[in-house]
Write an enzyme that holds these catalytic residues in place. Structure first.
Site, mmCIF file in Angstrom:
data_model
loop_
_atom_site.group_PDB
_atom_site.id
_atom_site.type_symbol
_atom_site.label_atom_id
_atom_site.label_comp_id
_atom_site.label_asym_id
_atom_site.label_seq_id
_atom_site.Cartn_x
_atom_site.Cartn_y
_atom_site.Cartn_z
ATOM 1 N N ASP A 138 6.342 57.184 13.798
ATOM 2 C CA ASP A 138 6.552 57.867 12.513
ATOM 3 C C ASP A 138 7.766 57.281 11.794
ATOM 4 O O ASP A 138 8.090 56.110 11.975
ATOM 5 C CB ASP A 138 6.717 59.383 12.786
ATOM 6 C CG ASP A 138 6.117 60.236 11.675
ATOM 7 O OD1 ASP A 138 6.678 60.227 10.562
ATOM 8 O OD2 ASP A 138 5.093 60.892 11.914
ATOM 9 N N HIS A 173 9.754 63.391 7.695
ATOM 10 C CA HIS A 173 8.386 63.526 8.206
ATOM 11 C C HIS A 173 8.329 63.455 9.736
ATOM 12 O O HIS A 173 7.742 64.312 10.394
ATOM 13 C CB HIS A 173 7.520 62.434 7.572
ATOM 14 C CG HIS A 173 6.059 62.525 7.870
ATOM 15 N ND1 HIS A 173 5.492 61.942 8.980
ATOM 16 C CD2 HIS A 173 5.049 63.136 7.209
ATOM 17 C CE1 HIS A 173 4.184 62.176 8.987
ATOM 18 N NE2 HIS A 173 3.889 62.897 7.915
ATOM 19 N N ASN A 264 -5.563 63.089 4.594
ATOM 20 C CA ASN A 264 -5.520 64.119 3.542
ATOM 21 C C ASN A 264 -6.366 63.669 2.347
ATOM 22 O O ASN A 264 -5.870 63.536 1.242
ATOM 23 C CB ASN A 264 -4.079 64.365 3.082
ATOM 24 C CG ASN A 264 -3.176 64.826 4.217
ATOM 25 O OD1 ASN A 264 -3.642 65.351 5.221
ATOM 26 N ND2 ASN A 264 -1.888 64.645 4.032
ATOM 27 N N SER A 330 -0.946 65.646 8.961
ATOM 28 C CA SER A 330 0.224 65.185 9.727
ATOM 29 C C SER A 330 0.816 66.302 10.568
ATOM 30 O O SER A 330 1.414 66.044 11.618
ATOM 31 C CB SER A 330 1.323 64.696 8.779
ATOM 32 O OG SER A 330 1.074 63.399 8.322
#
Ligand code: CA
Length: 399
Positions: A138, A173, A264, A330
């Site tokens: 990430d 994130h 998404n 996520s």
């Protein structure tokens, strides 16, 4: 002359004391801090010298002068109080009581709704993911976050974007994803699905939240051979990257359970790498106020979907020492990665196919999203259903 007269008066006043009525300290309980301090207030307007002489006579010491109330804070022997109370200069002697700061204690820990809904807290009776290394591929992780740092292992962490730097999350994130997997069960903030799992921060996305396929290949290469059992990939894209596909095959062969966000795309196709057959593809569900779950409108869907998990309004850790509530597939994927860690603590011999099978066979099919298996065809919204931590760990239903 005035001064002499005053001292004479003082002596007279003190000499007329009645004997024996000393203030007694309560027995038993240990004294509060500084409880030997008293506040003395005076009658009329005795001079500072008169007051000094009186206090000195009683064996006391002035701690501070309190002009506002015509008084002083004093400290002295037990006999001092009774002696002062007999003086005609003294209006009142009272204990210098303690006030305490009323700042609220640190906010207590809350269990995020997703962690609760998949029954992770029930699974903790059996497994907390202890000792299971989970790589978070990430934007990095906030390495000193008070709700994460105890679970981060810097030896299995790496920054592919800039190998000269620690994989410190400048985006937020990666820290959010990491918190859902393994925020520490420490009474503050949030708690993750596998609160004793070990986090490996593998930075493959920049501070802006994107990375090249080559960065991701490098990250997958890093996680192989380090005892890492799970890799969470909360990123995706529509274009195939053949090298990534090969790297995923290698990671799978090396015994690493691979979990990815479905994407998404608002009902559109599942992204890579979730699309890869060996990667567990996870869609997102939200929870209505009445507790029922619904398919998140932003989530991708399709035949590659394996499981669903909470992904709407998920509170978790964030960059620096922060917390934030975010939505996305996520946020769903790390619920599944956390459950994989729980299963692997209990079943260290499981290979990725075993883990995938266990998670799928114990998933909770959400009737509101339709049937989960029709003639062997999975549901495009939820795959085999909502990941169930407690059932996955124990193999059977949990109370
Ligand atoms: Ca916590």
């Amino acid at each position: 002359m005035k001064q002499l007269r005053s001292i004479g008066l003082l002596m007279l006043a003190v000499a007329s004391m009645s004997g024996g009525a000393f203030a007694q300290e309560p027995n038993g309980a240990p004294p509060e801090p500084e409880n030997d301090r008293w506040i003395v207030q005076f009658e009329g307007a005795p001079s500072e010298n008169e007051i000094d002489a009186l206090i000195s006579y009683t064996g006391g010491q002035t701690v501070k002068r309190l002009h506002l109330i015509n008084g002083r804070a004093v400290r002295g022997p037990e006999s001092m109080v009774a002696t002062l109370r007999t003086s005609i200069l003294v209006k009142r002697v009272e204990k210098d009581v303690i006030r305490k700061a009323t700042a609220k204690p640190a906010p207590s820990q809350t269990i995020p709704w997703g962690v609760d809904r998949i029954d992770a807290e029930k699974a903790w009776r059996t497994s907390t993911g202890s000792g299971v290394k989970v790589a978070v591929l990430d934007t990095g992780i906030s390495l000193s976050h008070p709700d994460l740092k105890d679970n981060i292992n810097t030896n299995c962490s790496y920054n592919t974007i800039d190998p000269s730097k620690a994989p410190e999350d400048q985006n937020g994130h990666g820290s959010h994803v990491a918190g859902t997997i393994a925020a520490v069960h420490n009474g503050i903030g949030v708690v993750g699905v596998a609160p004793k799992a070990t986090l490996c921060a593998v930075q493959v996305l920049s501070a802006s939240g994107w990375g090249y396929c080559s960065d991701i290949i490098e990250g997958l290469s890093w996680v192989i051979g380090k005892g890492i059992k799970v890799a969470n990939m909360s990123y995706g894209g529509s274009e195939l990257c053949s090298g990534e596909k090969e790297a995923l095959d290698s990671a799978d062969a090396a015994g690493i359970t691979l979990v990815a966000a479905a994407g998404n795309n608002y009902g559109g196709a599942v992204d890579w790498p979730a699309k890869h057959e060996k990667v567990i593809a996870v869609t997102a569900v939200g929870q209505k106020t009445d507790g029922t779950l619904y398919f998140a409108s932003f989530s991708s869907k399709g035949p590659e979907v394996d499981l669903t998990a909470p992904g709407v309004s998920i509170p978790s850790t964030y960059k620096k020492a922060g917390y934030k509530t975010l939505s996305g597939t996520s946020m769903a994927a790390p619920h599944v990665s956390g459950v994989a860690a729980l299963v692997l603590e209990k079943n260290p011999g499981f290979n990725p196919a075993d883990v995938k099978k266990r998670l799928e066979q114990t998933a909770e099919c959400l009737g509101s999203l339709g049937s989960c298996s029709t003639n062997g065809t999975k549901n495009w919204l939820q795959g085999w259903g909502l990941v169930d931590a407690c059932k996955a760990v124990n193999g059977t239903s949990c109370q």
